[in-house]
Design an enzyme around this catalytic site. Structure first.
Site, PDB file in Angstrom:
ATOM      1  N   GLU A   1       0.842  -1.204   0.000  1.00  0.00           N
ATOM      2  CA  GLU A   1       0.000   0.000   0.000  1.00  0.00           C
ATOM      3  C   GLU A   1       0.871   1.244   0.000  1.00  0.00           C
ATOM      4  O   GLU A   1       1.921   1.272   0.645  1.00  0.00           O
ATOM      5  CB  GLU A   1      -0.873  -0.055   1.266  1.00  0.00           C
ATOM      6  CG  GLU A   1      -1.978   0.963   1.333  1.00  0.00           C
ATOM      7  CD  GLU A   1      -2.863   0.777   2.579  1.00  0.00           C
ATOM      8  OE1 GLU A   1      -3.257  -0.368   2.904  1.00  0.00           O
ATOM      9  OE2 GLU A   1      -3.126   1.800   3.233  1.00  0.00           O
TER      10      GLU A   1
ATOM     11  N   GLU B   1      -2.982  10.475   3.164  1.00  0.00           N
ATOM     12  CA  GLU B   1      -4.202  10.726   3.933  1.00  0.00           C
ATOM     13  C   GLU B   1      -4.170  12.167   4.398  1.00  0.00           C
ATOM     14  O   GLU B   1      -3.141  12.628   4.894  1.00  0.00           O
ATOM     15  CB  GLU B   1      -4.295   9.816   5.163  1.00  0.00           C
ATOM     16  CG  GLU B   1      -4.656   8.391   4.819  1.00  0.00           C
ATOM     17  CD  GLU B   1      -5.010   7.575   6.064  1.00  0.00           C
ATOM     18  OE1 GLU B   1      -5.829   6.664   5.941  1.00  0.00           O
ATOM     19  OE2 GLU B   1      -4.451   7.859   7.145  1.00  0.00           O
TER      20      GLU B   1
ATOM     21  N   ASP C   1       0.202   5.301   0.657  1.00  0.00           N
ATOM     22  CA  ASP C   1      -0.888   6.145   1.170  1.00  0.00           C
ATOM     23  C   ASP C   1      -0.624   7.627   1.233  1.00  0.00           C
ATOM     24  O   ASP C   1       0.398   8.047   1.787  1.00  0.00           O
ATOM     25  CB  ASP C   1      -1.124   5.828   2.665  1.00  0.00           C
ATOM     26  CG  ASP C   1      -1.728   4.494   2.908  1.00  0.00           C
ATOM     27  OD1 ASP C   1      -2.528   4.060   2.104  1.00  0.00           O
ATOM     28  OD2 ASP C   1      -1.375   3.893   3.949  1.00  0.00           O
TER      29      ASP C   1
END
Ligand SMILES: *[C@@H]1O[C@H](CO)[C@@H](O)[C@H](O)[C@H]1NC(C)=O
Length: 293
Positions: free
Chosen positions: A103, A107, A105
């Site tokens: 993953e 955010e 990311d």
């Protein structure tokens, strides 16, 4: 150009030989994405050129790419929830599936009006994350669209904001750090409520009188290797479209100017770095943090 390590070379061969299409697309949200949850709260406008996510007390919402990618240079422009966005989290990331997933990311943690968002980043490889780095931004991300990019190639993963690299996760397989390179990933995004932890550790709650909260997306662009799962027929490499396609990204590494920019961001805007959190890793920092070259 720097010599490629043998693992990078074999990963590149994988790209060229296995089941891929090389694709470039600057197309519409209808063509490239599926709205996956949120019961009508995610909407596509302007003939597919604009997508909005919204969050209210009952639910958030989200979308994902139709395609899976194994390596890519992927840009999206986002305009984040304005005003009092405390407690909201807008996530924009790549992820594979399964217990040992990879993953990458971004955010965005909302904040009270006038207080800065936190841009939170992480990299998971083979199910293991714990590689958080957090930043403030050098602009107000709610006023305008800004470009958030992930470059993922066999040598490294580079996070950029408006073309300025903010973080690099290098392929350090030779020193035993797993690197995402075998599992295809989709692009995901969602807007949800996380007022139990997001803003100042959950101290500040979402103000539902300001709902619905809305974030907007446009100008998705991917120069990427598209994984055609399942079917054994898709073994050839074909250009879905050659418009603007340039595969320099597949071997791109940060040049010294880009490294200098990244250092500027990290010096001035980085607010958390797992690599300096010695309290968290009493047994010693992760190997990628200690490695220098
Ligand atoms: C919100 O603003 C405060 C005050 O500037 C800051 O300490 C905090 O890190 C900001 N971001 C979040 C998500 O709490």
């Amino acid at each position: 150009m720097a010599a490629l390590s043998s693992s990078a070379v074999s990963a590149m061969l994988l790209v060229l030989l296995a089941s891929f299409f090389m694709a470039t697309s600057a197309s519409t949200f209808f063509q490239d994405f599926d709205i996956t949850w949120g019961d009508g709260r995610a909407k596509i406008f302007n003939n597919g050129k604009l997508l909005t996510l919204s969050l209210d007390k009952a639910s958030g919402c989200g979308f994902q790419s139709k395609r899976e990618y194994l390596f890519g240079s992927i840009d999206m422009q986002l305009k984040l929830v304005p005003g009092n966005s405390a407690g909201t989290v807008t996530a924009y990331y790549l992820s594979s599936q399964g217990p040992n997933h990879d993953e990458i990311d971004f955010e965005f943690l909302g904040n009270l009006s006038g207080d800065p968002y936190i841009l939170h980043t992480n990299v998971f490889s083979q199910g293991k994350g714990n590689r958080e780095q957090q930043f403030f931004l050098w602009f107000d991300p709610t006023k305008d669209f800004h470009t958030y990019s992930i470059l993922w190639n066999p040598q490294s993963i580079i996070f950029s904001v408006d073309r300025i690299p903010i973080r690099e996760f290098k392929n350090l397989e030779p020193i035993g750090v797993p690197f995402p390179k075998n599992q295809p990933m989709r692009i995901y995004s969602s807007l949800w409520n996380a007022d139990d932890w997001a803003t100042r550790g959950g101290l500040i709650k979402t103000d539902w009188t300001k709902a619905p909260f809305t974030a907007s997306y446009r100008n998705f662009k991917a120069n990427a290797c598209v994984w055609s799962s399942g079917a054994s027929s898709c073994s050839s490499q074909s250009l879905v479209s050659t418009v603007n396609y340039n595969k320099a990204w597949l071997s791109r590494q940060l040049d010294s100017t880009s490294q200098e920019k990244m250092r500027w961001v990290q010096r001035n805007y980085m607010i958390y770095n797992y690599c300096t959190d010695t309290k968290r890793f009493p047994q010693g920092l992760p190997p990628e943090c200690v490695h220098t070259n």
